[in-house]
Design a protein around this motif. Structure first.
Motif, PDB file in Angstrom:
ATOM      1  N   ALA A 108       0.837  -1.198   0.000  1.00  0.00           N
ATOM      2  CA  ALA A 108       0.000   0.000   0.000  1.00  0.00           C
ATOM      3  C   ALA A 108       0.870   1.245   0.000  1.00  0.00           C
ATOM      4  CB  ALA A 108      -0.926   0.019   1.214  1.00  0.00           C
ATOM      5  N   VAL A 109       0.400   2.267  -0.693  1.00  0.00           N
ATOM      6  CA  VAL A 109       1.026   3.589  -0.689  1.00  0.00           C
ATOM      7  C   VAL A 109      -0.031   4.609  -0.316  1.00  0.00           C
ATOM      8  CG1 VAL A 109       2.159   5.369  -2.058  1.00  0.00           C
ATOM      9  CG2 VAL A 109       2.736   2.954  -2.432  1.00  0.00           C
ATOM     10  N   SER A 110       0.240   5.403   0.707  1.00  0.00           N
ATOM     11  CA  SER A 110      -0.633   6.506   1.114  1.00  0.00           C
ATOM     12  C   SER A 110      -0.079   7.796   0.540  1.00  0.00           C
ATOM     13  CB  SER A 110      -0.718   6.603   2.640  1.00  0.00           C
ATOM     14  OG  SER A 110      -1.234   5.422   3.210  1.00  0.00           O
ATOM     15  N   ASP A 111      -0.777   8.373  -0.414  1.00  0.00           N
ATOM     16  CA  ASP A 111      -0.382   9.655  -1.000  1.00  0.00           C
ATOM     17  C   ASP A 111      -1.039  10.749  -0.167  1.00  0.00           C
ATOM     18  OD1 ASP A 111       0.061  11.931  -2.500  1.00  0.00           O
ATOM     19  OD2 ASP A 111      -0.498  11.024  -4.414  1.00  0.00           O
ATOM     20  N   LEU A 112      -0.293  11.303   0.775  1.00  0.00           N
ATOM     21  CA  LEU A 112      -0.874  12.207   1.765  1.00  0.00           C
ATOM     22  C   LEU A 112      -1.241  13.559   1.176  1.00  0.00           C
ATOM     23  CD1 LEU A 112       1.407  11.360   4.832  1.00  0.00           C
ATOM     24  CD2 LEU A 112      -0.684  10.237   4.042  1.00  0.00           C
ATOM     25  N   GLU A 113      -0.554  13.997   0.145  1.00  0.00           N
ATOM     26  CA  GLU A 113      -0.886  15.274  -0.477  1.00  0.00           C
ATOM     27  C   GLU A 113      -2.222  15.195  -1.216  1.00  0.00           C
ATOM     28  OE1 GLU A 113       0.958  17.491  -4.239  1.00  0.00           O
ATOM     29  OE2 GLU A 113       2.171  17.797  -2.419  1.00  0.00           O
ATOM     30  N   GLU A 114      -2.412  14.123  -1.955  1.00  0.00           N
ATOM     31  CA  GLU A 114      -3.642  13.953  -2.727  1.00  0.00           C
ATOM     32  C   GLU A 114      -4.731  13.227  -1.936  1.00  0.00           C
ATOM     33  OE1 GLU A 114      -4.130  15.275  -5.685  1.00  0.00           O
ATOM     34  OE2 GLU A 114      -2.093  16.108  -5.680  1.00  0.00           O
ATOM     35  N   GLU A 115      -4.387  12.747  -0.735  1.00  0.00           N
ATOM     36  CA  GLU A 115      -5.300  11.970   0.113  1.00  0.00           C
ATOM     37  C   GLU A 115      -5.891  10.793  -0.665  1.00  0.00           C
ATOM     38  OE1 GLU A 115      -8.168  14.262   2.221  1.00  0.00           O
ATOM     39  OE2 GLU A 115      -6.647  15.327   3.394  1.00  0.00           O
ATOM     40  N   GLU A 116      -4.973  10.040  -1.292  1.00  0.00           N
ATOM     41  CA  GLU A 116      -5.363   8.850  -2.032  1.00  0.00           C
ATOM     42  C   GLU A 116      -4.609   7.645  -1.472  1.00  0.00           C
ATOM     43  OE1 GLU A 116      -4.577   9.621  -6.126  1.00  0.00           O
ATOM     44  OE2 GLU A 116      -6.377  10.855  -6.390  1.00  0.00           O
ATOM     45  N   PHE A 117      -5.316   6.526  -1.361  1.00  0.00           N
ATOM     46  CA  PHE A 117      -4.765   5.306  -0.793  1.00  0.00           C
ATOM     47  C   PHE A 117      -4.766   4.234  -1.878  1.00  0.00           C
ATOM     48  CE2 PHE A 117      -5.222   1.376   1.872  1.00  0.00           C
ATOM     49  CZ  PHE A 117      -4.007   1.485   2.545  1.00  0.00           C
ATOM     50  N   HIS A 118      -3.584   3.663  -2.161  1.00  0.00           N
ATOM     51  CA  HIS A 118      -3.432   2.684  -3.225  1.00  0.00           C
ATOM     52  C   HIS A 118      -2.996   1.352  -2.621  1.00  0.00           C
ATOM     53  CE1 HIS A 118      -3.683   6.051  -6.022  1.00  0.00           C
ATOM     54  NE2 HIS A 118      -2.784   6.672  -5.273  1.00  0.00           N
ATOM     55  N   PHE A 119      -3.761   0.286  -2.870  1.00  0.00           N
ATOM     56  CA  PHE A 119      -3.530  -0.998  -2.231  1.00  0.00           C
ATOM     57  C   PHE A 119      -3.584  -2.125  -3.254  1.00  0.00           C
ATOM     58  CE2 PHE A 119      -6.033  -4.672  -0.552  1.00  0.00           C
ATOM     59  CZ  PHE A 119      -4.973  -5.309   0.088  1.00  0.00           C
ATOM     60  N   ARG A 120      -2.655  -3.081  -3.120  1.00  0.00           N
ATOM     61  CA  ARG A 120      -2.642  -4.277  -3.957  1.00  0.00           C
ATOM     62  C   ARG A 120      -2.337  -5.488  -3.070  1.00  0.00           C
ATOM     63  NH1 ARG A 120      -4.372  -0.809  -6.654  1.00  0.00           N
ATOM     64  NH2 ARG A 120      -3.946  -0.294  -8.844  1.00  0.00           N
ATOM     65  N   GLU A 121      -2.687  -6.698  -3.549  1.00  0.00           N
ATOM     66  CA  GLU A 121      -2.470  -7.907  -2.764  1.00  0.00           C
ATOM     67  C   GLU A 121      -2.112  -9.077  -3.668  1.00  0.00           C
ATOM     68  OE1 GLU A 121      -6.185  -9.061  -0.848  1.00  0.00           O
ATOM     69  OE2 GLU A 121      -7.286  -7.977  -2.394  1.00  0.00           O
ATOM     70  N   LYS A 122      -1.433 -10.084  -3.082  1.00  0.00           N
ATOM     71  CA  LYS A 122      -1.037 -11.265  -3.828  1.00  0.00           C
ATOM     72  C   LYS A 122      -1.180 -12.514  -2.969  1.00  0.00           C
ATOM     73  CE  LYS A 122       2.311  -9.267  -7.057  1.00  0.00           C
ATOM     74  NZ  LYS A 122       1.509  -9.633  -8.243  1.00  0.00           N
ATOM     75  N   LEU A 123      -1.410 -13.638  -3.632  1.00  0.00           N
ATOM     76  CA  LEU A 123      -1.454 -14.941  -2.990  1.00  0.00           C
ATOM     77  C   LEU A 123      -0.712 -15.928  -3.863  1.00  0.00           C
ATOM     78  CD1 LEU A 123      -2.549 -17.102  -0.980  1.00  0.00           C
ATOM     79  CD2 LEU A 123      -4.564 -17.262  -2.458  1.00  0.00           C
ATOM     80  N   SER A 124       0.236 -16.693  -3.279  1.00  0.00           N
ATOM     81  CA  SER A 124       0.996 -17.684  -4.033  1.00  0.00           C
ATOM     82  C   SER A 124       1.301 -18.878  -3.145  1.00  0.00           C
ATOM     83  CB  SER A 124       2.328 -17.108  -4.542  1.00  0.00           C
ATOM     84  OG  SER A 124       2.129 -16.021  -5.418  1.00  0.00           O
ATOM     85  N   ARG A 125       1.551 -20.016  -3.778  1.00  0.00           N
ATOM     86  CA  ARG A 125       2.082 -21.165  -3.053  1.00  0.00           C
ATOM     87  C   ARG A 125       3.598 -21.081  -3.049  1.00  0.00           C
ATOM     88  NH1 ARG A 125       0.251 -26.191  -6.464  1.00  0.00           N
ATOM     89  NH2 ARG A 125      -1.351 -24.785  -7.290  1.00  0.00           N
ATOM     90  N   ALA A 126       4.242 -21.810  -2.118  1.00  0.00           N
ATOM     91  CA  ALA A 126       5.700 -21.783  -2.057  1.00  0.00           C
ATOM     92  C   ALA A 126       6.318 -22.654  -3.138  1.00  0.00           C
ATOM     93  CB  ALA A 126       6.174 -22.239  -0.684  1.00  0.00           C
ATOM     94  N   GLY A 127       5.571 -23.639  -3.653  1.00  0.00           N
ATOM     95  CA  GLY A 127       6.106 -24.564  -4.638  1.00  0.00           C
ATOM     96  C   GLY A 127       6.638 -23.874  -5.876  1.00  0.00           C
ATOM     97  N   VAL A 128       7.606 -24.503  -6.525  1.00  0.00           N
ATOM     98  CA  VAL A 128       8.265 -24.059  -7.754  1.00  0.00           C
ATOM     99  C   VAL A 128       8.748 -22.617  -7.681  1.00  0.00           C
ATOM    100  CG1 VAL A 128       7.079 -25.727  -9.201  1.00  0.00           C
ATOM    101  CG2 VAL A 128       6.066 -23.477  -8.909  1.00  0.00           C
ATOM    102  N   GLY A 129       9.069 -22.150  -6.488  1.00  0.00           N
ATOM    103  CA  GLY A 129       9.706 -20.855  -6.337  1.00  0.00           C
ATOM    104  C   GLY A 129       8.830 -19.646  -6.537  1.00  0.00           C
ATOM    105  N   LEU A 130       7.504 -19.813  -6.461  1.00  0.00           N
ATOM    106  CA  LEU A 130       6.616 -18.667  -6.654  1.00  0.00           C
ATOM    107  C   LEU A 130       6.680 -17.689  -5.496  1.00  0.00           C
ATOM    108  CD1 LEU A 130       3.481 -20.468  -8.122  1.00  0.00           C
ATOM    109  CD2 LEU A 130       5.272 -19.232  -9.355  1.00  0.00           C
ATOM    110  N   ALA A 131       6.984 -18.189  -4.305  1.00  0.00           N
ATOM    111  CA  ALA A 131       7.072 -17.348  -3.110  1.00  0.00           C
ATOM    112  C   ALA A 131       7.929 -18.075  -2.087  1.00  0.00           C
ATOM    113  CB  ALA A 131       5.686 -17.062  -2.541  1.00  0.00           C
ATOM    114  N   GLY A 132       8.470 -17.321  -1.136  1.00  0.00           N
ATOM    115  CA  GLY A 132       9.276 -17.957  -0.109  1.00  0.00           C
ATOM    116  C   GLY A 132       9.986 -16.947   0.771  1.00  0.00           C
TER     117      GLY A 132
END
Length: 384
Positions: A108-132
């Protein structure tokens, strides 16, 4: 953390992933034959090893938050979090696609000057090096988002949809171990505890991107890392967590559990980190957090206290804390269904008779609806 109190961050990690695994997917997570490990007193921390994964524990998270600004004074808040949830597959399977851990990430990034909140999310398994989270390579990652430990500093990279961060965080103080004897407790049962460590003052520089525009920034960051297997106790319905970096060089963490009956929870706690790095643990009776004003989310209808007074008489602290902007709510419907508030704050007041100011982050959960039942049902086994 003060006394025997467990951080709200651990609870957030477990809550977010438990909802995904149990409530939304309907899956069941069987215990390993010998049970997952539990947090026990006497744990000996070793760094940088303990900055990375502890697969013996069911739940683990890494939180990076902070406040930065451009040379011209434009201010931003940032959050990058990684979660690991152990999923023991009861069926033998040598495949690299076997799922033993699931990883989530929030940015998430909070842009305090513009009062805008930007949020993203991810989900992965650990297998085959996708996350760890690997100590050998010094890397925590989920897809192309990552935190790398190189030459005694953290390098963060995460971007999605024109918003993101590329930051270098250098510790200015030694790691802080919260709780007593290496354990941060959250309930009466001995197994309701975690291991919890923070880097409370991270000199931060790099770039923040908003709507595809990149800004050179500098400021201060905070890292929390926690690993455990336990869960909330009955009657605990939410928590409020505050991190502060004050201009006088002191850092503070305050955390309170909220109970359904309105009574104070004895496992509320805090930590003071002096300018010299000295650590003082605060118990529930050492400070008080009082909400002063609230904001109603137009998205969820949740009513969040966005202004607080924190008083710690024995420490000589009396400060007013305000959200840098009201709308910093994360609605993780696409992955977990959990709604919570986490964002940039400012603080001003008095410490030991002198005026003090600072910045930090605030997390609030349980305001957007009840916490998942899975938080209260897991039995924890001890393992060597």
């Amino acid at each position: 953390m003060g006394g025997r109190r467990q951080s709200g961050k651990w609870l957030a990690a477990w809550g977010l992933l438990a909802v995904l695994l149990l409530a939304r997917a309907g899956a069941q997570i069987p215990e390993r034959a010998d049970g997952f490990c539990r947090a026990e007193p006497g744990y000996v921390y070793q760094f940088p090893r303990d900055h990375f994964s502890h697969p013996c524990f069911r739940t683990e998270w890494w939180y990076f938050t902070g406040n930065v600004k451009t040379p011209q004074g434009r201010e931003f808040g940032f959050e990058l979090t990684f979660f690991r949830e152990g999923v023991e597959n009861p069926y033998p399977n040598p495949s690299r696609w076997r799922v033993d851990d699931l990883y989530m990430a929030h940015m998430a990034v909070s842009d305090l000057e513009e009062e805008e909140f930007h949020f993203r999310e991810k989900l992965s398994r650990a297998g085959v090096g996708l996350a760890g989270a690997d100590a050998e390579s010094g890397r925590i990652w989920n897809s192309h988002w990552e935190a790398r430990w190189i030459d005694g500093k953290w390098l963060l990279e995460a971007a999605e949809g024109g918003h993101g961060i590329e930051l270098e965080l250098t510790p200015q103080k030694a790691p802080v171990i919260h709780g007593e004897d290496g354990v941060s407790a959250k309930g009466e049962r001995e197994e309701n505890a975690s291991h919890y460590v923070s880097l409370t003052r991270l000199e931060t520089k790099g770039r923040v991107s908003v709507d595809g525009e990149s800004f050179e920034v500098s400021g201060m960051g905070w890292m929390d890392h926690e690993f455990s297997t336990s869960q909330l106790e009955a009657g605990q319905v939410g928590w409020d967590w505050i991190s502060l970096q004050m201009d006088d060089g002191t850092d503070w963490m305050f955390f309170q559990l909220r109970r359904a009956d309105g009574a104070g929870d004895p496992f509320t706690s805090g930590t003071r980190i002096g300018a010299d790095g000295a650590v003082t643990h605060l118990s529930a009776g050492d400070f008080e957090m009082t909400p002063l004003d609230e904001w109603v989310s137009p998205r969820s209808g949740a009513r969040y206290p966005v202004r607080w007074r924190v008083v710690a008489p024995g420490e000589g602290l009396d400060i007013d804390i305000r959200a840098a902007m009201n709308n910093q709510e994360l609605d993780t419907d696409r992955t977990t269904g959990v709604v919570y508030w986490e964002g940039s704050i400012g603080a001003e007041g008095r410490y030991k008779g002198r005026q003090t100011r600072g910045r930090g982050y605030l997390e609030m959960t349980g305001y957007g609806g009840p916490l998942p039942a899975a938080l209260y049902e897991e039995e924890v086994n001890s393992s060597e």
